[in-house]
Design an enzyme around this catalytic site. Structure first.
Site, PDB file in Angstrom:
ATOM      1  N   SER A  73       0.661   4.615   5.255  1.00 58.26           N
ATOM      2  CA  SER A  73       1.790   5.542   4.723  1.00 58.26           C
ATOM      3  C   SER A  73       1.298   6.796   4.727  1.00 58.26           C
ATOM      4  O   SER A  73       0.157   7.172   4.570  1.00 58.26           O
ATOM      5  CB  SER A  73       2.215   5.101   3.361  1.00 58.26           C
ATOM      6  OG  SER A  73       2.859   5.863   2.706  1.00 58.26           O
TER       7      SER A  73
ATOM      8  N   TYR B 159       0.329   2.462  -5.341  1.00 57.41           N
ATOM      9  CA  TYR B 159       0.859   2.301  -3.792  1.00 57.41           C
ATOM     10  C   TYR B 159       0.133   3.122  -2.808  1.00 57.41           C
ATOM     11  O   TYR B 159      -0.296   2.840  -1.923  1.00 57.41           O
ATOM     12  CB  TYR B 159       2.395   2.701  -3.731  1.00 57.41           C
ATOM     13  CG  TYR B 159       2.928   2.791  -2.476  1.00 57.41           C
ATOM     14  CD1 TYR B 159       3.351   1.259  -1.605  1.00 57.41           C
ATOM     15  CD2 TYR B 159       3.063   3.635  -1.512  1.00 57.41           C
ATOM     16  CE1 TYR B 159       3.904   1.368  -0.429  1.00 57.41           C
ATOM     17  CE2 TYR B 159       3.410   3.874  -0.103  1.00 57.41           C
ATOM     18  CZ  TYR B 159       3.921   2.805   0.431  1.00 57.41           C
ATOM     19  OH  TYR B 159       4.331   2.638   1.643  1.00 57.41           O
TER      20      TYR B 159
END
Length: 278
Positions: A145, A158
């Site tokens: 990401s 995350y």
């Protein structure tokens, strides 16, 4: 198009989290290249529909494995299913987000995130890589990401797990090159993408619109960029000029300036959301 365009039904791609979004798009692309598929997901009805669509459209074999990757026993079942299979392409795509402060959230949710983003890709890669090493051929795409580069409040675990995936991929690539192995590795680091990922975190699709530097991409665009980067042996793939610019610019800032920027940016956005929902 390099190794990924060999029209051979004996080739197989394993894609985790293929129920929707980027995972589903990868499944469709490799099916279009005449790969037989093994796809995993949790939403049984939905992923079976995806599998049936792909079988009809591309005339390839699609095996569905329903698995909760945060559960060690279910991950072990997946490993046992694929460990003696020849997997030519592995896409570790399964993942989820939590828009939450670390101290205000059940630790169990973060431990599940760690299991899905760190433990599962590592174990699956370890299993599949053995066959790739013997055949001296294979491709592994780990979906990381832009969060691997851009830390923001309410995204701590995350971002940390996605940073692990990026570093793990780069390190493994160095090991394969040091051994002279013909195995391609890629850490795919998408920014904002129009999938149900954000909806699951409470963001309505109506809010998934371009605004200033906030640009949304489609799963199709993300996969295009990934496959193009594979041809060029680019290990870290950051789709989209805006995402690349933001990462480059913000990481040029001294860390203290970066922290202040992010804190102020997020305070403004949190306040707006609180006023809107009040």
């Amino acid at each position: 198009k390099g190794d990924i365009k060999m029209k051979d039904n004996k080739k197989a791609a394993l894609i985790t989290g293929a129920t929707s979004g980027i995972g589903k798009e990868f499944a469709r692309r490799f099916a279009g290249l005449q790969y037989n598929l093994i796809i995993t997901g949790r939403r049984e009805n939905k992923i079976n529909m995806v599998a049936e669509e792909i079988r009809k459209e591309f005339n390839v074999s699609v095996e569905v494995i329903i698995v909760e990757l945060s559960a060690a026993s279910e991950l072990e079942r997946l490993i046992e299913t694929v460990e003696n299979r020849d997997i030519d392409v592995l896409v570790n795509n399964a993942g989820f987000g939590l828009n939450a402060f670390f101290d205000e959230t059940d630790l169990d949710k973060f431990l599940k995130m760690e299991a899905v983003h760190v433990n599962a890709p590592m174990e699956i890669t370890y299993t599949v890589l053995k066959g790739m090493m013997k055949r001296n051929n294979g491709t592994i795409i780990n979906v990381s990401s832009d969060g691997a580069f851009l830390l923001v409040p309410k995204n701590t675990v995350y971002a940390s797990t996605k940073a692990f995936l990026k570093t793990f991929t780069e390190g493994l690539n160095l090991e394969m090159k040091a051994k002279g192995k013909n195995i391609k590795l890629q850490a795919l680091c998408p920014g904002l993408t129009r999938t149900d990922f954000h909806e699951k975190m409470g963001m309505d699709k109506s809010r998934q619109v371009d605004k200033g530097m906030m640009k949304w991409n489609t799963p199709s665009f993300i996969v295009d960029c990934s496959l193009e980067a594979l041809k060029k042996d680019k290990v870290v793939c950051i789709p989209g000029a805006t995402t690349k610019f933001l990462i480059g610019f913000l990481n040029l800032l001294p860390r203290k300036s970066y922290y202040n920027f992010m804190i102020n940016f997020c305070k403004k956005n949190f306040n707006k959301k609180e006023k809107t929902s009040a």
